[in-house]
Design a protein around this motif. Structure first.
Motif, mmCIF file in Angstrom:
data_model
loop_
_atom_site.group_PDB
_atom_site.id
_atom_site.type_symbol
_atom_site.label_atom_id
_atom_site.label_comp_id
_atom_site.label_asym_id
_atom_site.label_seq_id
_atom_site.Cartn_x
_atom_site.Cartn_y
_atom_site.Cartn_z
ATOM 1 N N VAL A 165 -3.001 -23.817 19.875
ATOM 2 C CA VAL A 165 -2.695 -22.415 19.262
ATOM 3 C C VAL A 165 -3.600 -21.224 19.352
ATOM 4 N N PRO A 166 -5.043 -21.483 19.115
ATOM 5 C CA PRO A 166 -5.859 -20.559 19.470
ATOM 6 C C PRO A 166 -5.860 -19.533 20.760
ATOM 7 N N MET A 167 -5.245 -20.469 21.676
ATOM 8 C CA MET A 167 -5.042 -19.860 23.160
ATOM 9 C C MET A 167 -3.637 -19.044 23.210
ATOM 10 N N HIS A 168 -3.224 -18.716 22.194
ATOM 11 C CA HIS A 168 -1.870 -18.060 22.102
ATOM 12 C C HIS A 168 -1.842 -16.944 21.370
ATOM 13 N N VAL A 169 -3.012 -16.733 20.719
ATOM 14 C CA VAL A 169 -3.229 -15.513 19.825
ATOM 15 C C VAL A 169 -3.481 -14.357 20.566
ATOM 16 N N HIS A 170 -2.472 -13.458 20.349
ATOM 17 C CA HIS A 170 -2.639 -11.944 20.977
ATOM 18 C C HIS A 170 -3.471 -10.881 20.090
#
Length: 246
Positions: A165-170
């Protein structure tokens, strides 16, 4: 009076569907992503009681051991990913059955499904503006290499981590209503939720995180304890979105 659960096929895959006990056309719906144990909200009165009160139907698609990723798990489907199944088949089902359109569907998930709900919402905020996750298993890359289905989904632990999830936070394109919670005694998943909270705070992204409430660790005792809060968060968020779109 309680609603009715049925088993139906959506896109050729099993789903459990909850219809609240009223004849009024529902305004909003809940899309529930199950944990790794494949439990749905069926026979979970802590959740169905609020669904009845708020008159919200619920769809629980089944996607065992997929971690709700956009990666193929042959046991689930040789070509279709769990994410595409949700986007391409489950979301349209809400419109077909109840005339509930995207942005009127709230995402809710527990454990494996909690991290899946957050990932979907951060990847597709235009479709899912409201998301609530109970005990999300955010650091599931730590399971890589143990002979579990995660090993089939990814080629390495790092590749798996890059899909968390954190890697997909824009920084700017985010769902406006985000809630997640983890019991402090949930030693395996609490730290990942804390790291996500830190990242969202650093980016100035609005969210609500409860990492303090103690009610049984990573168990249905805790999941049920949080039911009222998470479902009302979803309903309130969808109500706010409906007014914004007028």
């Amino acid at each position: 009076m309680v609603g009715i659960w049925t088993n139906e096929s959506i896109g050729g895959k099993l789903a459990e569907i909850y219809q609240p006990p009223n004849a009024v056309k529902p305004r909003f719906g809940v899309l529930f992503l199950h944990p790794v144990g494949n439990e749905t909200l069926r026979d979970r009165p802590a959740y169905t009681r609020i669904l009845d009160e708020l008159r919200m139907p619920c769809v629980c698609p089944m996607a065992p051991y997929t971690w709700w990723t956009d990666r193929v798990l042959p046991e689930f489907d040789p070509q279709r990913t769990a994410e595409r199944h949700v986007i391409d088949h489950v979301v349209p089902f809400f419109a077909e059955r109840w005339d509930i359109q995207p942005r009127s569907i709230g995402l809710l998930g527990i454990s494996m499904g909690g991290q899946g709900a957050l990932r979907l919402a951060f990847k597709h905020p235009e479709t899912f503006p409201v998301v609530a996750a109970v005990s999300p298993a955010l650091d599931y890359h730590e399971l890589y290499g143990r002979g579990l289905p995660v090993d089939t989904l990814y080629d390495s632990k790092e590749q798996c981590r890059q899909d968390t999830v954190p890697m997909h936070v824009h920084p700017t394109q985010v769902p406006p209503h985000v809630f997640f919670c983890v019991d402090p005694e949930d030693g395996y998943w609490h730290r990942g939720a804390d790291r996500l909270r830190e990242k969202l705070r650093a980016l100035g992204i609005a969210h609500v995180a409860d990492l303090e409430t103690r009610a049984g660790g990573h168990s249905w005792t805790y999941f049920n304890h949080m039911a009222d809060r998470v479902e009302r968060f979803v309903a309130d968020g969808l109500e706010q979105e409906s007014r914004r779109l007028l």
